[in-house]
Design an enzyme around this catalytic site. Structure first.
Site, mmCIF file in Angstrom:
data_model
loop_
_atom_site.group_PDB
_atom_site.id
_atom_site.type_symbol
_atom_site.label_atom_id
_atom_site.label_comp_id
_atom_site.label_asym_id
_atom_site.label_seq_id
_atom_site.Cartn_x
_atom_site.Cartn_y
_atom_site.Cartn_z
ATOM 1 N N ALA A 243 0.768 -1.246 0.000
ATOM 2 C CA ALA A 243 0.000 0.000 0.000
ATOM 3 C C ALA A 243 0.803 1.304 0.000
ATOM 4 O O ALA A 243 0.270 2.341 -0.351
ATOM 5 C CB ALA A 243 -0.947 0.004 1.204
ATOM 6 N N ALA A 244 2.057 1.278 0.479
ATOM 7 C CA ALA A 244 2.796 2.543 0.659
ATOM 8 C C ALA A 244 2.968 3.270 -0.676
ATOM 9 O O ALA A 244 3.098 2.633 -1.713
ATOM 10 C CB ALA A 244 4.154 2.251 1.276
ATOM 11 N N GLY A 246 0.397 5.183 0.232
ATOM 12 C CA GLY A 246 -0.999 5.335 0.651
ATOM 13 C C GLY A 246 -1.884 6.124 -0.287
ATOM 14 O O GLY A 246 -3.029 6.411 0.046
ATOM 15 N N GLY A 247 -1.390 6.451 -1.473
ATOM 16 C CA GLY A 247 -2.231 7.193 -2.424
ATOM 17 C C GLY A 247 -3.473 6.420 -2.800
ATOM 18 O O GLY A 247 -4.591 6.936 -2.740
ATOM 19 N N ASP A 293 4.566 -8.459 5.760
ATOM 20 C CA ASP A 293 4.952 -8.983 4.457
ATOM 21 C C ASP A 293 3.736 -9.649 3.817
ATOM 22 O O ASP A 293 3.212 -10.639 4.335
ATOM 23 C CB ASP A 293 6.093 -9.996 4.653
ATOM 24 C CG ASP A 293 6.586 -10.592 3.343
ATOM 25 O OD1 ASP A 293 5.904 -10.444 2.314
ATOM 26 O OD2 ASP A 293 7.664 -11.210 3.352
ATOM 27 N N CYS A 373 3.633 -0.393 -12.358
ATOM 28 C CA CYS A 373 4.062 0.802 -13.095
ATOM 29 C C CYS A 373 5.295 0.467 -13.928
ATOM 30 O O CYS A 373 6.295 1.178 -13.910
ATOM 31 C CB CYS A 373 4.333 1.974 -12.142
ATOM 32 S SG CYS A 373 5.587 1.624 -10.892
#
Length: 469
Positions: A243-244, A246-247, A293, A373
């Site tokens: 998730a980091a 958090g966008g 993890d 990405c």
């Protein structure tokens, strides 16, 4: 015409990528010449920033119209009256788009030079000022208040504190030094704060430093699309596996009207702290973030305790987002990609471990969205082909909104399957830049169409899980 050199890779990575973009399926469909042309165009696009700055409005706290008005006033102030529009997106109604003016080819270079690291340089190309930790070298006698030209050391070869640098450097624009050379490289340790205030960047984008922090979140356009495709509903239990910072987590919570539960995981403690800070800043209460993890997030036996965090029992979530760790080759701008081939190819097995856990944690009838990405086949379409073969209970689903192109050939997927995928390919538009005159003459529809294509490289697949075991 390219303003910057094409992105460069280590030799083995370049050979690997060349094979990917000259695979037999692709060559048969497009022909050798068109396939090669698209690949070379992609390499040029990757070294340049996207044509638009995308900001997501925190609709939990304010309306898009209200934030648009405030943002337009802020940009007018920053750009000293230059009329740059703030556009609403017809299909992504919680984002605002600001065209990036540039590249500006007529800037005069100053004798006093500042060299910054590559990552600092990429931030400058997307609207940031230069902060002290990013400065590697300055001219010998630079004082506070001097006009300076800022360059990026894209190969990482400049020595910290050097008084001059003759290696490969790329011009980023001009600024005013906030500090002297001796203050920047003082023996008392590195300073923080702004080092160079950019006044004539090669690419003119607004700075978002302390601009409407609880109302806006800087996010690339495809990253916003992902959360809309997952389409979380109020009251559901959602898992954001990686998730980091958090966008996407905060976007999911906003789309659910902060009702339900969004579990966010990341295995790096500082990154989890950032997720919590962003949730607090945007005033979202349904997010619970854990340092864990994701490959170990499945519990094989029922726990006696009331612990709400991981590991979780099978079939615990209504929807899961796996925005997987990846080789990141779609990020823009990037002029010198540093990963080795061993590092690039290490992501596929990790993604499969995470994917396997995600499938088991998803309820029957639940939705799984997988995204990266990057631009490789092995982390994108090949993963889809593997998932469909490995998990008969998974079925590809249409995506709404579908803004990017279809999937890339080369992984053995059918044309119908490729059409269900979404690949954002920056080479889909001509690399031409935007100047203030062409901007005034452009129709809003044409600008939106350009923004949909001239973004980072990105990939999205959406699956639904049936009842079969």
């Amino acid at each position: 015409m390219s303003f910057f050199p094409k992105i460069s890779f280590q030799r083995e990575v370049e050979e690997y990528l060349t094979k990917v973009f000259r695979n037999n399926e692709l060559i048969t469909a497009l022909g050798t010449q068109e396939a090669e042309s698209k690949y070379q165009s992609l390499l040029s696009h990757l070294s340049h920033p996207p044509g638009f700055t995308t900001v997501r409005v925190n609709t939990h706290l304010a309306s898009v119209k209200h934030v648009k008005k405030l943002l337009f006033e802020e940009i007018q102030k920053q750009f000293k009256g230059l009329c740059v529009p703030v556009l609403e997106h017809p299909k992504l109604q919680d984002i605002l788009l600001i065209p990036v003016i540039g590249p500006r080819r007529d800037l005069k270079k100053h004798a006093s030079e500042v060299i910054v690291g590559a990552h600092c340089g990429y931030a400058v190309l997307r609207g940031a000022h230069v902060y002290v930790p990013g400065i590697i070298s300055t001219s010998r006698f630079m004082k506070a208040g001097d006009l300076v030209s800022v360059y990026s050391d894209i190969e990482g070869k400049c020595k910290r504190g050097a008084k001059e640098f003759e290696g490969v450097k790329v011009f980023l624009g001009n600024g005013i030094s906030e500090l002297s050379r001796s203050e920047i490289f003082s023996s008392s340790g590195p300073l923080n704060g702004m080092g160079i205030r950019m006044i004539e960047p090669v690419y003119l984008s607004p700075s978002f430093d302390n601009v409407l922090p609880s109302h806006l979140f800087l996010q690339n356009l495809p990253s916003v699309v992902v959360s809309h495709i997952l389409n979380p509903q109020p009251g559901e239990r959602i898992l954001d596996m990686c998730a980091a910072p958090g966008g996407k987590t905060t976007h999911l919570a906003t789309l659910m009207h902060d009702q339900g539960e969004v579990i966010a995981m990341d295995k790096i403690a500082n990154k989890v702290k950032k997720i919590k800070q962003n949730a607090e800043l945007l005033q979202l209460n349904c997010i619970k973030a854990f340092c864990y993890d994701g490959t170990k997030a499945l519990s094989v036996e029922k726990r006696e305790d009331e612990q709400e965090g991981p590991p979780f029992l099978p079939e615990s979530f209504d929807r899961i987002l796996l925005d997987a760790p990846c080789s990141g080759m779609g990020q823009r701008p990037n002029m010198a990609y540093s990963l080795t081939l061993k590092e690039v190819t290490s992501y596929q097995p990790l993604q499969r471990k995470l994917f396997t856990v995600a499938v088991k944690l998803l309820k029957p009838g639940g939705v799984l969205v997988y995204s990266t990405c990057t631009i490789t086949l092995s982390e994108n379409e090949e993963q889809v082909a593997w998932a469909l073969k490995t998990f008969p209970c998974l079925h590809l689903q249409p995506q709404e909104p579908h803004i990017g192109g279809e999937g890339m050939r080369g992984a053995g997927l059918s044309l119908d399957q490729l059409k269900l995928l979404q690949r954002f390919d920056p080479s889909a538009v001509t690399l031409q830049g935007i100047n203030i005159n062409s901007l005034q003459d452009s129709r809003e529809d044409d600008l939106i169409s350009l923004a949909n294509k001239d973004c980072i490289g990105f990939f999205i697949a959406k699956f639904i899980k049936s009842n079969c075991k």
